[in-house]
Design a protein around this motif. Structure first.
Motif, short mmCIF file in Angstrom:
data_model
loop_
_atom_site.label_atom_id
_atom_site.label_comp_id
_atom_site.label_asym_id
_atom_site.label_seq_id
_atom_site.Cartn_x
_atom_site.Cartn_y
_atom_site.Cartn_z
N GLY A 18 0.81 -1.35 -0.08
CA GLY A 18 -0.09 0.17 0.03
C GLY A 18 0.77 1.18 -0.10
N ILE A 19 2.17 1.22 0.09
CA ILE A 19 3.11 2.46 0.00
C ILE A 19 3.36 2.62 -1.44
N VAL A 20 3.08 3.69 -2.02
CA VAL A 20 3.58 4.03 -3.33
C VAL A 20 4.74 5.32 -3.30
N ILE A 21 5.79 5.05 -3.76
CA ILE A 21 7.06 6.02 -3.61
C ILE A 21 7.31 6.28 -5.17
N ALA A 22 7.18 7.68 -5.42
CA ALA A 22 7.80 7.94 -6.79
C ALA A 22 6.81 7.23 -7.85
N ASN A 23 5.75 6.88 -7.59
CA ASN A 23 4.86 6.08 -8.33
C ASN A 23 5.17 4.69 -8.56
N GLU A 24 6.04 4.09 -7.72
CA GLU A 24 6.53 2.73 -7.47
C GLU A 24 5.79 1.95 -6.40
N GLY A 79 10.56 -4.47 -2.23
CA GLY A 79 10.68 -3.26 -3.00
C GLY A 79 11.33 -3.49 -4.52
N THR A 80 11.91 -2.17 -4.96
CA THR A 80 12.33 -2.28 -6.52
C THR A 80 13.42 -1.43 -6.30
N THR A 81 14.36 -1.77 -7.46
CA THR A 81 15.38 -0.77 -7.72
C THR A 81 15.01 0.31 -8.63
N ASN A 82 13.78 0.41 -9.11
CA ASN A 82 13.22 1.44 -9.91
C ASN A 82 13.27 2.82 -9.44
N SER A 83 13.37 3.76 -10.15
CA SER A 83 13.04 5.17 -9.63
C SER A 83 14.34 5.56 -8.52
N GLY A 84 15.55 4.64 -8.45
CA GLY A 84 16.58 4.82 -7.42
C GLY A 84 16.10 4.29 -6.22
N LEU A 85 14.90 3.70 -5.98
CA LEU A 85 14.66 2.86 -4.66
C LEU A 85 15.53 1.68 -4.34
N VAL A 86 15.31 1.29 -3.28
CA VAL A 86 15.92 -0.02 -2.80
C VAL A 86 15.12 -1.34 -2.76
N GLN A 87 15.94 -2.25 -3.30
CA GLN A 87 15.36 -3.73 -3.27
C GLN A 87 15.90 -4.31 -2.14
N GLU A 88 15.26 -5.03 -1.42
CA GLU A 88 15.76 -5.87 -0.31
C GLU A 88 15.47 -7.41 -0.66
N ASN A 89 16.67 -8.10 -0.51
CA ASN A 89 16.44 -9.64 -0.59
C ASN A 89 16.88 -10.45 0.77
N PHE A 90 15.87 -11.07 1.37
CA PHE A 90 16.10 -11.51 2.73
C PHE A 90 16.04 -13.11 3.03
#
Length: 415
Positions: free
Chosen positions: A346-352, A384-395
């Motif tokens: 439900g969190i949308v950051i920079a349309n991602e 998460g995702t790496t699109n739009s300069g965001l961070v992706q987490e692999n856990f």
């Protein structure tokens, strides 16, 4: 003896759980009131986090209706260790978190009713990030979270139909800090934000079980969480800082900035599930949740390019026991679990959209000749995702839980 063990463990873990902060290493825990934590047992998490299934031995923390089928006093406690790899398409960083995740005690009060109480995490905040260019360096850090003390009860209305409710007291604090330094400048700046969150919430659940053949049982469940107003007491400090030769930061000219307290609606949600299985042999089910996060706000400060939408969760999983009452083979009495989940936060950051998925499996190991068992769960996932300069987490998450069962309140009869 088991009563003494349960009391001692509860006292020790309650103290450490109350003081526990930062049960996550996710940068997305900055938003809202932190990253939502899984509130069920590790037996359920091994099945994709599905709260549909329960039996007379294991405590189900996800649907209070299932306390109506409880037949033994049950104490459960679980903890985990998580390894996380963070990457933004250019840089990569590894971190880890170890936590105590829950503890609860439940007991039947009649053949048709049971109650439970305990402590579980609701949300967690824990991140430490930096952003710098040739002139300015910004570091962002956060810690804390919200915990939940609950009291639940369940009742069998008629054969196969169970209803239940939970009363929850949510409490905790979230602390965010931003530190900025500029090359060549003697002083930097620091802003601290703290939110103390308090409030009661309720949950209502129902489940219906029915044998549709001599061996096959159909189970269905529903849980409703109404929207509830929760209070956030907000404080903010802004100060100039000086850096010494050891890299330590010292505050000067601290200013308290007035920030109004806020009341926000903790979002409502509805969960429905259905599954099919053979009692004491196997089970497979699916579950869906819709949570009204679109009504949520970000405590005492505004965020740019961030919005909240309704969250959805889909879970599927089950278990298999070769032969639960085998006397010749221990492995045939082991419970083998597996599951899958996909969640839109439900969190949308920079349309991602910030989405998450996980694949899990686990083992339930009988402990000796008693009804006690030790459960191991392993989960691989991504957020998460790496699109739009965001961070992706692999856990990768490894969890272990202990379920102790005993008979209390049983009156002896002599002829």
């Amino acid at each position: 003896m088991i009563k003494k063990i349960i009391i001692a463990v509860m006292l020790v873990i309650a103290g450490s759980a109350y003081g526990q902060e930062g049960g996550t290493a996710s940068p997305y825990s900055f938003y809202g009131i932190g990253t939502q934590q899984f509130r069920g047992t590790y037996e359920a998490r091994a099945m994709g986090g599905m709260g549909l299934y329960s039996d007379s031995l294991h405590l189900n923390l996800l649907n209070p209706a299932q306390l109506g089928r409880l037949r033994y006093v049950t104490f459960t406690v679980g903890g985990s260790h998580t390894e996380v790899t963070l990457k933004d398409g250019v840089n990569e960083n590894n971190t880890s978190v170890s936590t105590i995740d829950y503890l609860a005690l439940s007991f039947p009060i009649s053949k048709r009713a049971g109650v439970s109480f305990g402590l579980v995490p609701l949300t967690s905040v824990g991140y430490d990030l930096s952003d710098d260019d040739s002139v300015t360096t910004n570091t962002f850090s956060g810690k804390g979270g919200v915990n939940r003390v609950f009291l639940s009860g369940g009742y069998e209305v008629t054969k196969g139909l169970y209803v239940g409710a939970s009363a929850n007291y949510n409490f905790g604090n979230i602390q965010n800090e931003t530190l900025r330094s500029i090359e060549g400048a003697e002083l930097g700046t620091r802003e601290r934000n703290r939110s103390d969150i308090l409030g009661f919430t309720l949950e209502f659940g129902a489940q219906y079980d029915r044998m549709i053949t001599d061996k096959l049982e159909l189970r269905s469940s529903v849980k409703y969480v109404p929207a509830t107003e929760v209070q956030s007491q907000n404080d903010r400090q802004v100060s100039s800082v000086i850096f010494n030769n050891l890299g330590l930061v010292q505050d000067i000219d601290i200013v308290e900035v007035p920030v109004g307290d806020t009341n926000f609606d903790f979002p409502s949600s509805v969960t429905v599930g259905a599954g099919l299985g053979e009692p004491d042999k196997w089970f497979f089910g699916v579950e869906y949740t819709n949570q009204k996060n679109s009504t949520f706000t970000n405590r005492g400060f505004d965020l740019e390019d961030v919005r909240f939408e309704d969250a959805t969760q889909f879970r599927a999983g089950g278990f298999y026991i070769p032969k639960y009452n085998s006397v010749s083979s221990y492995l045939q009495r082991v419970t083998y679990r597996a599951g899958f989940r996909y969640e839109q936060s439900g969190i949308v950051i920079a349309n991602e959209d910030i989405n998450e998925f996980g694949i899990s499996f686990g083992l339930g190991l009988p402990a000796g000749r008693t009804l006690n068992n030790i459960n191991f769960t392993f989960e691989f996932g991504q957020r998460g995702t790496t699109n739009s300069g965001l961070v992706q987490e692999n856990f990768f998450n490894a969890g272990v839980s202990l379920s102790l069962n005993d008979v209390w309140f049983l009156q002896s009869k002599f002829n």
